[in-house]
Design a protein around this motif. Structure first.
Motif, PDB file in Angstrom:
ATOM      1  N   LEU A 173       0.859  -1.180   0.000  1.00 30.29           N
ATOM      2  CA  LEU A 173       0.000   0.000   0.000  1.00 30.29           C
ATOM      3  C   LEU A 173       0.896   1.231   0.000  1.00 30.29           C
ATOM      4  CD1 LEU A 173      -2.584  -0.881   2.814  1.00 30.29           C
ATOM      5  CD2 LEU A 173      -2.988  -0.904   0.358  1.00 30.29           C
ATOM      6  N   PRO A 174       0.434   2.318  -0.559  1.00 30.58           N
ATOM      7  CA  PRO A 174       1.215   3.545  -0.451  1.00 30.58           C
ATOM      8  C   PRO A 174       1.136   4.096   0.971  1.00 30.58           C
ATOM      9  CG  PRO A 174      -0.842   3.965  -1.606  1.00 30.58           C
ATOM     10  CD  PRO A 174      -0.778   2.496  -1.346  1.00 30.58           C
ATOM     11  N   GLU A 179       1.484  15.809   3.174  1.00 30.98           N
ATOM     12  CA  GLU A 179       0.956  15.926   1.812  1.00 30.98           C
ATOM     13  C   GLU A 179      -0.187  14.925   1.602  1.00 30.98           C
ATOM     14  OE1 GLU A 179       4.428  17.104  -1.130  1.00 30.98           O
ATOM     15  OE2 GLU A 179       4.853  15.194  -0.151  1.00 30.98           O
ATOM     16  N   PRO A 180      -1.300  15.082   2.327  1.00 31.25           N
ATOM     17  CA  PRO A 180      -2.366  14.091   2.222  1.00 31.25           C
ATOM     18  C   PRO A 180      -3.028  14.050   0.850  1.00 31.25           C
ATOM     19  CG  PRO A 180      -3.093  15.963   3.508  1.00 31.25           C
ATOM     20  CD  PRO A 180      -1.630  16.151   3.248  1.00 31.25           C
ATOM     21  N   GLU A 229      -0.491   7.386  -6.921  1.00 34.91           N
ATOM     22  CA  GLU A 229       0.622   6.778  -7.656  1.00 34.91           C
ATOM     23  C   GLU A 229       1.960   7.453  -7.370  1.00 34.91           C
ATOM     24  OE1 GLU A 229      -1.587   9.690 -10.256  1.00 34.91           O
ATOM     25  OE2 GLU A 229      -2.178   7.946  -9.106  1.00 34.91           O
ATOM     26  N   ASP A 230       1.947   8.635  -6.771  1.00 36.36           N
ATOM     27  CA  ASP A 230       3.182   9.353  -6.451  1.00 36.36           C
ATOM     28  C   ASP A 230       3.656   9.118  -5.018  1.00 36.36           C
ATOM     29  OD1 ASP A 230       3.229  10.432  -9.003  1.00 36.36           O
ATOM     30  OD2 ASP A 230       2.101  12.216  -8.417  1.00 36.36           O
TER      31      ASP A 230
END
Length: 81
Positions: free
Chosen positions: A64-65, A71-72, A77-78
């Protein structure tokens, strides 16, 4: 169980270094409450049950990311995985 790695659980304690968060209907890993890794007490009987469960049901890897509190709104994908 979701969120433990096989080596997070020990007799007498569990190592907490991440939690599962939901943001905008998506699941993410994030830092534990307070932002600090720690060892939390774990009753012996519960540790035995978790370790027995891991012996009978092979853990699967989940990627999972990470949700960065700074930076919510960073695109999924970043994010770091």
């Amino acid at each position: 169980m979701f969120g433990f790695r096989p080596d997070d659980v020990h007799y007498g304690f569990v190592h907490v270094e991440r939690q599962i968060l939901m943001y905008k209907s998506q699941l993410y890993f994030g830092p534990p409450k307070g932002g600090k890794e720690r060892d939390a007490p774990l009753p012996q009987v519960l540790a035995e049950r978790i370790l027995t469960h891991q012996e009978h049901f092979e853990p699967i890897e989940v990627t999972l990311p990470w949700l960065d509190p700074e930076e919510p709104d960073l695109a999924r994908e970043d994010r770091a995985r």
